[in-house]
Scaffold this active site. Structure first.
Site: not given
Ligand code: NDP
Length: 284
Positions: A21-22, A50, A55, A165, A200
């Site tokens: 949900t970030w 998560d 966030y 995590q 990416g």
């Molecule tokens: P992700 O690797 O999950 O990538 C998210 C991106 O991918 C968004 O731009 C989303 O776009 C896009 N996306 C999602 N599904 C698809 C798909 N099927 N095809 C193409 N693009 C897609 O990155 P996050 O940084 O969000 O990491 C995931 C989660 O991990 C976070 O949201 C958070 O909850 C957690 N996290 C935890 C951290 C920590 O320190 N503990 C640090 C970073 C993240 P769209 O929104 O348009 O769907």
């Protein structure tokens, strides 16, 4: 339920793909579609959500709260506490604030977001107090490398840690050298964040990689599904992609049933080799 369930040390199981949900709750105009996406994910069995107090400054927790208000029992709710709040009375206040935003009376898994200056022992003590009070069901950590994990399990209560995590995707495989096997040997699941390398953004060219695209084509799946199936190929790893649209959630949920062949895994290994030496834990 798929055969890709992952079990925490206390026996609680979840599907190997959850929902991040970030960046949710940042813009009012996106909130309705974020709620729809999270609810669609629940409909498709992605019951782990998560989030974190960090966030959108609590805004993501508020979005989650709205999404799950009528269906709390279906959800395995994960949230995280800032390191500076992870001890003593501040931990209670931080947790209560999260509970209020999440519109619930308990968090299923509460994580230390990263290590700060509060000693791990004090954080664990605070987690135990929250557990005793029923505000959290279990606790874990995030962004802890192997030396921190060893320190954590060096005291009894620290061995109740349910997960670490950490960042993990095809182009960032450092944990495979030591942290991943260390956790899996102890039946501590890894929650892989940024499993899509933020679509990416964290690695230029990952989504366009000819090898990844070929594997996607030959399996009749998308690049995102290749990346997710690759992350959850290990038993004991949960991927938590963030998706802001129903279409993306559907794609991500379908990755639960994708099995990459040994030939495709080898091709991905050649293009994105596993580490041969210790590297610093990658973070964002
Ligand atoms: P992700 O690797 O999950 O990538 C998210 C991106 O991918 C968004 O731009 C989303 O776009 C896009 N996306 C999602 N599904 C698809 C798909 N099927 N095809 C193409 N693009 C897609 O990155 P996050 O940084 O969000 O990491 C995931 C989660 O991990 C976070 O949201 C958070 O909850 C957690 N996290 C935890 C951290 C920590 O320190 N503990 C640090 C970073 C993240 P769209 O929104 O348009 O769907």
């Amino acid at each position: 339920m798929t055969d890709k369930m992952v079990f925490f040390p206390d026996g609680r199981g979840v599907e190997a793909i959850g929902q991040g949900t970030w960046y949710m709750g940042e813009r009012n105009s996106d909130i309705a579609s974020e709620i729809r996406a999270l609810q669609a994910g629940l409909d498709m069995g992605l019951t782990l959500i998560d989030t974190a107090e960090m966030y959108a400054d609590g805004g993501a927790e508020a979005v989650v709260g709205k999404a799950i208000a009528q269906r709390r029992d279906e959800v395995f709710l994960v949230s995280k506490v800032y390191p500076q709040n992870a001890g003593g009375k501040q931990a209670v206040t931080a947790c209560e604030n999260s509970l209020r935003r999440l519109q619930t009376d308990h968090i299923d898994l509460y994580l230390l977001h990263w290590r700060g200056s509060i000693p791990l022992e004090q954080t664990v003590e605070a987690m135990q107090q929250l557990q005793l009070a029923g505000k959290i069901k279990r606790w874990g950590v995030s962004n802890l490398d192997i030396s921190d994990m060893e320190e954590l399990v060096s005291f009894d209560a620290g061995r109740q840690c349910m997960t670490d995590q950490v960042l993990y995707h095809l182009a960032s495989r450092g944990i495979e050298y030591d942290l991943l096997p260390w956790c899996l040997e102890r039946q501590i699941p890894i929650m892989a964040y940024c499993p899509l390398a933020q679509a990416g953004k964290l690695r230029n060219g990952l989504m366009e990689s000819p090898v990844v695209q070929q594997v996607a084509r030959e399996n009749n799946i998308t690049v995102a599904q290749v990346l997710l199936a690759w992350v959850i190929r290990h038993q004991g790893v949960i991927a938590i992609p963030k998706a802001g649209t129903v279409a993306h959630v559907q794609e991500n949920a379908a990755a639960l049933t994708v099995r990459l062949s040994p030939e495709h895994l080898e091709a991905l290994d050649r293009a994105f080799p596993a580490p041969k030496r210790k590297t610093h834990l990658d973070i964002v």
